[in-house]
Design a protein around this motif. Structure first.
Motif, PDB file in Angstrom:
ATOM      1  N   PHE A 371       0.848  -1.189   0.000  1.00  0.00           N
ATOM      2  CA  PHE A 371       0.000   0.000   0.000  1.00  0.00           C
ATOM      3  C   PHE A 371       0.889   1.247   0.000  1.00  0.00           C
ATOM      4  O   PHE A 371       1.877   1.315   0.738  1.00  0.00           O
ATOM      5  CB  PHE A 371      -0.883  -0.018   1.242  1.00  0.00           C
ATOM      6  CG  PHE A 371      -1.728   1.206   1.407  1.00  0.00           C
ATOM      7  CD1 PHE A 371      -2.944   1.313   0.749  1.00  0.00           C
ATOM      8  CD2 PHE A 371      -1.301   2.265   2.194  1.00  0.00           C
ATOM      9  CE1 PHE A 371      -3.721   2.445   0.894  1.00  0.00           C
ATOM     10  CE2 PHE A 371      -2.068   3.397   2.330  1.00  0.00           C
ATOM     11  CZ  PHE A 371      -3.281   3.476   1.677  1.00  0.00           C
ATOM     12  N   ALA A 372       0.507   2.245  -0.825  1.00  0.00           N
ATOM     13  CA  ALA A 372       1.323   3.460  -0.858  1.00  0.00           C
ATOM     14  C   ALA A 372       0.472   4.652  -1.248  1.00  0.00           C
ATOM     15  O   ALA A 372      -0.460   4.529  -2.032  1.00  0.00           O
ATOM     16  CB  ALA A 372       2.450   3.297  -1.863  1.00  0.00           C
ATOM     17  N   LEU A 373       0.800   5.800  -0.627  1.00  0.00           N
ATOM     18  CA  LEU A 373       0.140   7.057  -0.963  1.00  0.00           C
ATOM     19  C   LEU A 373       1.168   7.906  -1.700  1.00  0.00           C
ATOM     20  O   LEU A 373       2.317   8.048  -1.234  1.00  0.00           O
ATOM     21  CB  LEU A 373      -0.330   7.751   0.318  1.00  0.00           C
ATOM     22  CG  LEU A 373      -0.957   9.114   0.151  1.00  0.00           C
ATOM     23  CD1 LEU A 373      -2.275   9.040  -0.601  1.00  0.00           C
ATOM     24  CD2 LEU A 373      -1.199   9.764   1.523  1.00  0.00           C
ATOM     25  N   ARG A 388       5.737  11.129  -6.268  1.00  0.00           N
ATOM     26  CA  ARG A 388       6.531  11.040  -5.030  1.00  0.00           C
ATOM     27  C   ARG A 388       5.804  10.148  -4.022  1.00  0.00           C
ATOM     28  O   ARG A 388       4.573  10.187  -3.924  1.00  0.00           O
ATOM     29  CB  ARG A 388       6.697  12.448  -4.467  1.00  0.00           C
ATOM     30  CG  ARG A 388       7.732  12.544  -3.331  1.00  0.00           C
ATOM     31  CD  ARG A 388       7.772  13.948  -2.745  1.00  0.00           C
ATOM     32  NE  ARG A 388       7.891  14.985  -3.749  1.00  0.00           N
ATOM     33  CZ  ARG A 388       9.035  15.313  -4.392  1.00  0.00           C
ATOM     34  NH1 ARG A 388      10.155  14.689  -4.121  1.00  0.00           N
ATOM     35  NH2 ARG A 388       9.053  16.273  -5.320  1.00  0.00           N
ATOM     36  N   TYR A 389       6.585   9.375  -3.276  1.00  0.00           N
ATOM     37  CA  TYR A 389       6.009   8.513  -2.233  1.00  0.00           C
ATOM     38  C   TYR A 389       5.783   9.341  -0.972  1.00  0.00           C
ATOM     39  O   TYR A 389       6.692  10.018  -0.493  1.00  0.00           O
ATOM     40  CB  TYR A 389       6.947   7.348  -1.913  1.00  0.00           C
ATOM     41  CG  TYR A 389       7.036   6.341  -3.041  1.00  0.00           C
ATOM     42  CD1 TYR A 389       6.119   5.285  -3.102  1.00  0.00           C
ATOM     43  CD2 TYR A 389       8.002   6.459  -4.018  1.00  0.00           C
ATOM     44  CE1 TYR A 389       6.189   4.371  -4.141  1.00  0.00           C
ATOM     45  CE2 TYR A 389       8.075   5.551  -5.061  1.00  0.00           C
ATOM     46  CZ  TYR A 389       7.164   4.500  -5.128  1.00  0.00           C
ATOM     47  OH  TYR A 389       7.229   3.608  -6.143  1.00  0.00           O
ATOM     48  N   LEU A 390       4.535   9.275  -0.434  1.00  0.00           N
ATOM     49  CA  LEU A 390       4.226  10.003   0.805  1.00  0.00           C
ATOM     50  C   LEU A 390       4.075   9.044   1.990  1.00  0.00           C
ATOM     51  O   LEU A 390       4.348   9.393   3.129  1.00  0.00           O
ATOM     52  CB  LEU A 390       2.907  10.782   0.645  1.00  0.00           C
ATOM     53  CG  LEU A 390       2.882  11.831  -0.473  1.00  0.00           C
ATOM     54  CD1 LEU A 390       1.519  12.488  -0.560  1.00  0.00           C
ATOM     55  CD2 LEU A 390       3.932  12.897  -0.243  1.00  0.00           C
ATOM     56  N   THR A 411      11.068  10.262  -5.312  1.00  0.00           N
ATOM     57  CA  THR A 411      10.175   9.999  -6.436  1.00  0.00           C
ATOM     58  C   THR A 411      10.466   8.609  -6.972  1.00  0.00           C
ATOM     59  O   THR A 411      11.507   8.020  -6.663  1.00  0.00           O
ATOM     60  CB  THR A 411      10.359  11.020  -7.569  1.00  0.00           C
ATOM     61  OG1 THR A 411      11.630  10.823  -8.134  1.00  0.00           O
ATOM     62  CG2 THR A 411      10.188  12.445  -7.061  1.00  0.00           C
ATOM     63  N   VAL A 412       9.555   8.167  -7.815  1.00  0.00           N
ATOM     64  CA  VAL A 412       9.694   6.806  -8.360  1.00  0.00           C
ATOM     65  C   VAL A 412      10.892   6.717  -9.311  1.00  0.00           C
ATOM     66  O   VAL A 412      11.562   5.693  -9.368  1.00  0.00           O
ATOM     67  CB  VAL A 412       8.358   6.352  -9.012  1.00  0.00           C
ATOM     68  CG1 VAL A 412       8.072   7.069 -10.309  1.00  0.00           C
ATOM     69  CG2 VAL A 412       8.354   4.853  -9.261  1.00  0.00           C
ATOM     70  N   ARG A 413      11.100   7.828 -10.020  1.00  0.00           N
ATOM     71  CA  ARG A 413      12.231   7.798 -10.973  1.00  0.00           C
ATOM     72  C   ARG A 413      13.570   7.727 -10.221  1.00  0.00           C
ATOM     73  O   ARG A 413      14.531   7.153 -10.712  1.00  0.00           O
ATOM     74  CB  ARG A 413      12.201   9.045 -11.871  1.00  0.00           C
ATOM     75  CG  ARG A 413      11.084   8.978 -12.919  1.00  0.00           C
ATOM     76  CD  ARG A 413      11.373   9.844 -14.120  1.00  0.00           C
ATOM     77  NE  ARG A 413      10.225   9.894 -15.028  1.00  0.00           N
ATOM     78  CZ  ARG A 413       9.916   8.971 -15.917  1.00  0.00           C
ATOM     79  NH1 ARG A 413      10.643   7.870 -16.003  1.00  0.00           N
ATOM     80  NH2 ARG A 413       8.884   9.118 -16.706  1.00  0.00           N
ATOM     81  N   GLU A 414      13.557   8.278  -9.012  1.00  0.00           N
ATOM     82  CA  GLU A 414      14.783   8.187  -8.204  1.00  0.00           C
ATOM     83  C   GLU A 414      14.988   6.768  -7.712  1.00  0.00           C
ATOM     84  O   GLU A 414      16.100   6.259  -7.660  1.00  0.00           O
ATOM     85  CB  GLU A 414      14.684   9.136  -6.996  1.00  0.00           C
ATOM     86  CG  GLU A 414      14.850  10.600  -7.353  1.00  0.00           C
ATOM     87  CD  GLU A 414      14.443  11.543  -6.226  1.00  0.00           C
ATOM     88  OE1 GLU A 414      14.573  12.743  -6.426  1.00  0.00           O
ATOM     89  OE2 GLU A 414      13.966  11.067  -5.162  1.00  0.00           O
ATOM     90  N   MET A 422       4.441   4.060 -18.889  1.00  0.00           N
ATOM     91  CA  MET A 422       3.037   3.633 -18.851  1.00  0.00           C
ATOM     92  C   MET A 422       2.429   3.805 -17.442  1.00  0.00           C
ATOM     93  O   MET A 422       1.303   4.284 -17.262  1.00  0.00           O
ATOM     94  CB  MET A 422       2.978   2.168 -19.294  1.00  0.00           C
ATOM     95  CG  MET A 422       1.648   1.492 -19.186  1.00  0.00           C
ATOM     96  SD  MET A 422       1.273   0.822 -17.589  1.00  0.00           S
ATOM     97  CE  MET A 422       2.162  -0.696 -17.600  1.00  0.00           C
ATOM     98  N   TRP A 423       3.242   3.419 -16.408  1.00  0.00           N
ATOM     99  CA  TRP A 423       2.752   3.514 -15.015  1.00  0.00           C
ATOM    100  C   TRP A 423       2.488   4.969 -14.636  1.00  0.00           C
ATOM    101  O   TRP A 423       1.464   5.287 -14.045  1.00  0.00           O
ATOM    102  CB  TRP A 423       3.776   2.896 -14.050  1.00  0.00           C
ATOM    103  CG  TRP A 423       3.903   1.403 -14.211  1.00  0.00           C
ATOM    104  CD1 TRP A 423       4.912   0.728 -14.804  1.00  0.00           C
ATOM    105  CD2 TRP A 423       2.973   0.434 -13.783  1.00  0.00           C
ATOM    106  NE1 TRP A 423       4.704  -0.625 -14.792  1.00  0.00           N
ATOM    107  CE2 TRP A 423       3.473  -0.837 -14.157  1.00  0.00           C
ATOM    108  CE3 TRP A 423       1.737   0.465 -13.149  1.00  0.00           C
ATOM    109  CZ2 TRP A 423       2.817  -2.026 -13.885  1.00  0.00           C
ATOM    110  CZ3 TRP A 423       1.109  -0.733 -12.878  1.00  0.00           C
ATOM    111  CH2 TRP A 423       1.628  -1.964 -13.250  1.00  0.00           C
ATOM    112  N   ILE A 424       3.474   5.849 -15.004  1.00  0.00           N
ATOM    113  CA  ILE A 424       3.333   7.273 -14.617  1.00  0.00           C
ATOM    114  C   ILE A 424       2.121   7.887 -15.317  1.00  0.00           C
ATOM    115  O   ILE A 424       1.336   8.627 -14.710  1.00  0.00           O
ATOM    116  CB  ILE A 424       4.641   8.053 -14.935  1.00  0.00           C
ATOM    117  CG1 ILE A 424       5.754   7.514 -14.044  1.00  0.00           C
ATOM    118  CG2 ILE A 424       4.471   9.546 -14.692  1.00  0.00           C
ATOM    119  CD1 ILE A 424       7.142   7.926 -14.426  1.00  0.00           C
ATOM    120  N   GLU A 425       1.930   7.539 -16.570  1.00  0.00           N
ATOM    121  CA  GLU A 425       0.779   8.078 -17.336  1.00  0.00           C
ATOM    122  C   GLU A 425      -0.548   7.624 -16.684  1.00  0.00           C
ATOM    123  O   GLU A 425      -1.470   8.420 -16.457  1.00  0.00           O
ATOM    124  CB  GLU A 425       0.831   7.570 -18.784  1.00  0.00           C
ATOM    125  CG  GLU A 425       1.733   8.399 -19.662  1.00  0.00           C
ATOM    126  CD  GLU A 425       2.047   7.690 -20.964  1.00  0.00           C
ATOM    127  OE1 GLU A 425       1.248   6.816 -21.377  1.00  0.00           O
ATOM    128  OE2 GLU A 425       3.111   7.986 -21.551  1.00  0.00           O
TER     129      GLU A 425
END
Ligand code: ADP
Length: 765
Positions: A371-373, A388-390, A411-414, A422-425
């Motif tokens: 689970f992630a916000l 970004r992961y919160l 961030t996910v790219r980091e 595809m995921w980011i879109e």
């Protein structure tokens, strides 16, 4: 209830109704009283009228008496003067006598010119009556009639007087003067006064010339009273009564009048209304006072009632308002309580919510799924480029391979530089539009199959729940493979099923054919056995005949062997015949009377030679309950028992063979007989017992060879026992012996049948 109360208040006991009721009641009481008073008044008036009439009569008599007396005086004087034509001493004597009467005021005698010649007054000289009305009245009158003058003031006595006069005739019949008596009108007017009647009672005396002669009331004497209503009444009736209006005094009076038949006078007596009806007047006054008081009371009651009603209405309204107020207060209290309860509930709900929230976060933290916000990051054109992961839970940490502190804020790219766009879109769309999505896909950077659910709790943010389904995917592939195999096996199974079906059909056909063939065979066997038995019996007969002829011992021996062989053959044939007939269902069970014990005895006798030959004992043990005679097929029963005894003898080398029979009553007059044949022979192995009652089966091949037999006996016995409604079974122990049991269901014969049979048996023996 309320409605009934209102109805009663409105219609049954309203104040208006009560007041109205009182008024009606009072009006009724007043009317009754008034009517009673009026009625009493009528009656009183009637009585008073009646009395008045009597008084009028009395008054008339009084007037008459006075007038008659004075007329008598006048007649005496007139007669004397007529005779003497002068004032004789006799005349004077009469004159003085008359004058002495208190009724008379003055008595006078006047000659034809009116000159008074004699009078009770002295002196009389110079007095002339010629101008007086009564003198003039007599001049032209020839009949000797009393003239009653109108009252006038007397010339001498200066008082009101009434002149009563008569004419004096001269001897030639011409007018010779008059005699006059003056009387006081008081003589009449005081009539009631003399009787002590007060002023309410009036008397009156009038001439038919309508002039009052005497009266004790206010009327002036000499008054013309032509206006009195009495004159009209007189025309109708000479006596009667009427109500006078009392025109001068204004007082109403009840008057009675009478016209005097002998004088031109009318007498009247009367009583004023006030005297007549003082009582009624009083009553009327009381009544009026009572009415006035009642009106006042009703009026006052009405006012009081209205006030009470108003007060009650006000009270009702006050009560209603109070009730409304109370209800409102109660409602308010209830609402307050409700609000308080709601507050409490809300507090509880808040607490629960907080707890749930904590629980939820705990759950999120510890849940199996990752689970992630996140927060989406867009470029200047608003195109999502990163996120970004919160917040991440433990599963997510594991999935990403970093600790929470390393993940949150990056961030996910980091974290995953080679993440597919595809995921980011897809997540960008969720965060910006709020539309949830579900994606199942392979994540190259993690080398995992993930099933991800993403939704946006608030703008620009999104939550993901990722389930690692790599294992599931693998299992799915394996499952698909297994399914494919299963499908193939199923196809093969279906093919074999079809084949089996065809086989089954073939088998059924074959079975039917086999059964038909078996039946044909049984029938053939039955026919054949029958065919074979006939020549064998022929052969046996011939052997017996030959044995009776003279033969050498060798021939005899050979023939005996031949007979023994033929006997065996016949038994075998009989067995085969029975079996085949049973198979072909051609055996019928008979029903005849027979004695069971007799039958068993006979059987024992049949086997006695063989028993003795083998040195055995054959015994019958009879138990209770066996009827003397039964109804059934004795031949078939004997056949079964015979087979069992023969087997027992056959398989027993030493010891005892016991036959026992016992009976048991069944319903409907039936009896069940249970036979047992016990031996001490070779016995039967437990594993062989199943084969015993099967067709053509023998326990052991060596036994056949040793003891002979077809293996049909028990099979036939089984079928026969079953046809007789019973069963057959065995208990055995190897080398110890066997006991064969069988039961049959028979009918017990009637008592009289038994008796007759016993008698015949006794006779036979
Ligand atoms: P069989 O004519 O051969 O005697 P059965 O049907 O009467 O035919 O008997 C079948 C077999 O049952 C016999 O061969 C024998 O093996 C066994 N059997 C029958 N009765 C007895 C007994 N009393 N004791 C031992 N074995 C018996």
């Amino acid at each position: 209830m309320e409605m009934v109360g209102q109805f009663v208040r409105k219609w049954i006991l309203p104040e208006k109704f009560v007041v109205l009721f009182c008024i009606v009641l009072l009006v009724m009481v007043w009317s009754g009283t008034f009517w009673q008073i009026s009625y009493d008044r009528e009656i009183t008036i009637e009585t008073v009228t009646h009395e008045n009439d009597k008084f009028a009569l009395a008054f008339e008599e009084h007037v008459r008496r006075v007038l008659k007396t004075n007329e008598q005086y006048l007649i005496l004087l007139t007669n004397e003067y007529e005779q003497s034509q002068t004032v004789s001493p006799a005349l004077l004597r009469i004159l003085s006598q008359v004058a002495a009467d208190p009724l008379v005021n003055i008595v006078t005698v006047a000659e034809s010119h009116g000159e008074v010649v004699a009078s009770s007054l002295s002196p009389v000289y110079g007095l002339n009556l010629a101008d007086l009305p009564h003198f003039r009245a007599h001049i032209n009158e020839d009949a000797g009639r009393l003239f009653i003058g109108q009252p006038k003031i007397g010339r001498v006595i200066k008082k009101q007087t009434i002149q009563l006069s008569r004419r004096i005739n001269k001897p030639d019949g011409s007018f010779g003067g008059i005699t006059v008596v003056s009387i006081s009108p008081q003589l009449f007017a005081d009539y009631y006064h003399d009787l002590d009647f007060d002023e309410k009672y009036v008397v009156g005396l009038s001439g038919l010339d309508h002039v009052i002669r005497a009266s004790n009331n206010d009327y002036e004497l000499n008054t013309d009273v032509s206006m009195f209503e009495v004159w009209q009444l007189l025309e109708k009736s000479p006596a009667g009564s009427y109500y006078s209006s009392g025109s001068s005094s204004g007082k109403r009076r009840l008057m009675s009048y009478r016209v005097m038949p002998d004088y031109p006078l009318v007498v009247q007596v009367g009583v004023s209304e006030s005297a007549l009806t003082p009582m009624f007047q009083r009553r009327l006054i009381y009544l009026e006072a009572a009415s006035a008081f009642s009106v006042f009371v009703i009026f006052y009651t009405g006012r009081l009632t209205r006030r009470v009603r108003k007060q009650r209405l006000a009270e009702d309204r006050l009560q209603e308002s109070f009730e409304e107020l109370t209800a409102t207060h109660e409602e308010l209290t209830a609402t307050e309580e409700e609000l308080r309860a709601q507050n409490d509930e809300m507090d509880k709900a808040n607490q629960t919510l907080t707890a749930k929230e904590e629980e939820l976060w705990g759950l999120f933290q510890h849940m199996h799924d990752a689970f992630a916000l996140h927060e989406i990051i867009c470029d200047e054109q608003g195109v999502p480029v990163d996120y970004r992961y919160l917040f991440v839970n433990a599963a997510k940490e594991k999935q990403l391979g970093h600790s929470q502190s390393e993940i949150v804020g990056r961030t996910v790219r980091e974290l995953l530089p080679d993440i597919e766009n595809m995921w980011i879109e897809a997540y960008g769309k969720v965060a910006l539009t709020g539309e949830p999505i579900q994606i199942i896909n392979y994540v190259k950077s993690l080398d995992k199959y993930l099933a991800v659910s993403a939704y946006s709790p608030e703008p620009n943010r999104f939550v993901t729940m990722a389930v690692d389904i790599t294992e599931q995917k693998m299992a799915e592939v394996a499952l698909q493979e297994k399914e494919r195999l299963l499908r193939e096996s199923f196809k093969a199974l279906m093919a074999s099923h079809d084949e089996l079906k065809i086989r089954g059909e073939e088998l059924t056909e074959a079975k039917e054919k086999a059964e038909a063939a078996n039946k044909a065979k049984s029938e053939f066997l039955a026919n054949m056995s029958h065919e074979i038995r006939t020549p064998i019996t022929g052969m046996m007969g011939m052997i017996d005949l030959t044995l009776m002829s003279e033969l050498t011992p060798e021939q005899k021996d050979d023939l005996s062997t031949a007979k023994s062989c033929a006997d065996s053959l016949l038994r075998i044939i009989n067995d085969i015949l029975d079996f085949s007939r049973l198979e072909a269902r051609k055996v019928v069970i008979d029903n005849t009377d027979f004695s069971v014990l007799e039958m068993v005895d006979e059987l024992i006798k049949t086997h006695s030679c063989e028993t003795m030959r083998k040195g055995l004992v054959l015994d019958l043990v009879q138990s209770a309950g066996v009827p003397e005679t039964v109804v059934g097929d004795s031949g078939r029963l004997r056949q079964v028992l015979n087979n069992l005894i023969a087997n027992a003898l056959k398989f027993t080398a030493k010891g005892v063979i016991t036959i026992s029979v016992q009976g048991r009553d069944l319903s409907g007059g039936d009896v069940e007989l249970i036979f047992a044949v016990a031996d001490t022979g070779i016995g039967i192995a437990t594993e062989d017992m199943d084969k015993l009652f099967q067709t053509f089966s023998q326990v052991d091949g060596s036994i056949t060879r040793r003891f002979g037999g077809t293996g049909l006996g028990l099979s036939i016995s089984k079928r026969l026992v079953e046809m007789m409604g019973g069963t057959i079974w065995v208990e055995s122990e190897e080398d110890q012996g066997s006991t064969f049991f069988f039961s049959v269901r028979l009918k017990a014969a009637k008592r009289e049948d038994v008796k007759s049979r016993q008698t015949s048996l006794v006779r036979k023996s």
